[in-house]
Design a protein around this motif. Sequence first.
Motif, mmCIF file in Angstrom:
data_model
loop_
_atom_site.group_PDB
_atom_site.id
_atom_site.type_symbol
_atom_site.label_atom_id
_atom_site.label_comp_id
_atom_site.label_asym_id
_atom_site.label_seq_id
_atom_site.Cartn_x
_atom_site.Cartn_y
_atom_site.Cartn_z
ATOM 1 N N ARG A 54 18.934 52.786 23.372
ATOM 2 C CA ARG A 54 17.828 53.726 23.246
ATOM 3 C C ARG A 54 17.786 54.579 24.282
ATOM 4 O O ARG A 54 16.967 55.552 24.528
ATOM 5 N N GLY A 55 18.628 54.464 25.258
ATOM 6 C CA GLY A 55 18.555 55.303 26.403
ATOM 7 C C GLY A 55 17.496 55.129 27.583
ATOM 8 O O GLY A 55 17.221 55.709 28.357
ATOM 9 N N GLN A 56 16.848 53.952 27.511
ATOM 10 C CA GLN A 56 15.689 53.437 28.296
ATOM 11 C C GLN A 56 16.108 53.112 29.711
ATOM 12 O O GLN A 56 15.440 53.252 30.561
ATOM 13 N N ARG A 57 17.459 52.652 29.862
ATOM 14 C CA ARG A 57 18.189 52.379 31.022
ATOM 15 C C ARG A 57 19.127 53.616 31.347
ATOM 16 O O ARG A 57 19.805 53.805 30.467
ATOM 17 N N ARG A 58 18.818 53.816 32.444
ATOM 18 C CA ARG A 58 19.613 54.858 33.202
ATOM 19 C C ARG A 58 20.728 54.307 34.235
ATOM 20 O O ARG A 58 20.834 53.175 34.594
ATOM 21 N N GLY A 59 21.410 55.494 34.707
ATOM 22 C CA GLY A 59 22.494 54.862 35.719
ATOM 23 C C GLY A 59 23.872 54.734 35.207
ATOM 24 O O GLY A 59 24.099 54.784 33.933
ATOM 25 N N PRO A 60 24.865 54.634 36.189
ATOM 26 C CA PRO A 60 26.105 54.561 35.505
ATOM 27 C C PRO A 60 26.513 53.225 34.720
ATOM 28 O O PRO A 60 27.578 53.431 33.895
ATOM 29 N N VAL A 61 26.049 52.168 35.010
ATOM 30 C CA VAL A 61 26.226 50.914 34.503
ATOM 31 C C VAL A 61 25.673 51.152 32.779
ATOM 32 O O VAL A 61 26.555 50.862 32.224
ATOM 33 N N ALA A 62 24.545 51.367 32.791
ATOM 34 C CA ALA A 62 24.088 51.782 31.613
ATOM 35 C C ALA A 62 24.968 52.834 30.656
ATOM 36 O O ALA A 62 25.174 52.775 29.551
#
Length: 364
Positions: free
Chosen positions: A11-19
Motif C-alpha cells: 500500500r506504499g505505507q512503508r517508505r525507503g529503499p528497502v520497501a
Amino acid sequence: MGSESFHQIIRGQRRGPVAATARAGLRLLSWPYGLAVRLRNRLFDRGWKHTFRAAVPVISVGNLTLGGTGKTPCVEYVAGLLRERGVRPVILSRGYGAEHNRNDEAMVLEENLPDVPHLQGADRVQLAMTAVEELDADVLILDDGFQHRRLTRDLDIVLIDATALLAGEAMFPRGVLREPIAGLSRADVLVLTRCDQTSTADEQAAWLKQRFPTKPVAKAVHRPMELVGPDGVTESLEVLKATPVAGFCGIGNPEAFRGLLTQLGAPPVAFRTFADHHAYTREDVADLTRWATDLPPNAVIVTTQKDWVKLRVADLGGRKLWALRIGFQLIEGEEAFAEMLNRFTTEGTENTEEGTEERSETQP
C-alpha cells in the motif's frame, strides 16, 4: 514477512529503499502469477478443463481480492434467507486455516445458523455430492467460490470492499488481486460492501457500472447487531459508549473492524491485529492478558466473532471480552438481489439433470 508488513509495503505505507526494492520484487513475482491465472481461466472459458454440475443449483459468494470483503456475513444472509423460504441450503467451503475440520468461519456460521449444514474440504465437488446424497440439499452455497471453477454455479455473487479502491489495484503478490479485474465479467451481481465506511462508494459503483454495464451493482453495509459473550449471553451495543473500549482481531481487513468500533462511538483506546485466520495459542492468550492489564480497570475488550469462537474466554486480565456480531444488510439493489435468490426457492430448485456428472462446459 508478516501480514501487516506485507500490506504496509504493497500500500506504499512503508517508505525507503528497502520497501521500494521489496515492491519491485513483488511486481516481478506478480507477472508469472498473473500469467498462470489467465491461462487457467482461459482453459475453463474454452471448455478445455472439465467442470461438474451438481444435481441442485449452486450459488457462489466470492471476491476478487485476498480476504477482507465480508463474505461470511453475506453467506449467512443468503443461507438464512433461503432457509426462511423453505429451502434447505448446505454451505460448502475450502476451510482455510481449519483446525479439526472446522475453521473460524465455519464456527461462526454454526453459531448463527445452527440449522444450516456446513461442509469443509479441499474437494468441493465431492462435498457437493455428499450434500445432495446425504444431507438432501436443495441449494448449495459455495463460500469463497469465485475462483473455484470446477463446480458449475447458477449464480455468482462477487463482493468488493468499498473502502479499498479496485481501480489500479495490482495482482498478487504486488497487490491483493487474485485474478485480473476483467474476471468480474463472469459475475452475475457485484456487491459493494462496507459502503458506510467510506465516501468513495458512489465513485466505485459508477466505475463498476461503466466497466461492466450489464452487471447489476448492489450496495451493502455490515451492520453491528449486538455483543455476544460466554454461553451465548448478549448485550446491547450501548455498553460500548459508557466505558473505555479496546479491540483486537485476526481478519483480512482489521481496519474495517476498528472503523466499526469508531462508528459505534467507541474508538479503541488500544488495538491489536493478528494474521487472517490466526490460530490462537496459550502464549497468545497470555500475551493478550498482559496487554489487557495495562488497560483501564473498567475497560471492555471487543473482538470479532471469528476470533471469539477460537478463544471463548470470559475475560482477559479481568476485563470483559465480547464479540461484535455483524449482520449483512443491502442498502441499494435489494429488490434485484432478492429476485435472483427467488429463482432457487420454488421451481428453480428443480434440475432436469439427475445426479452429479462430469462434463466439459464452455462458459459464456
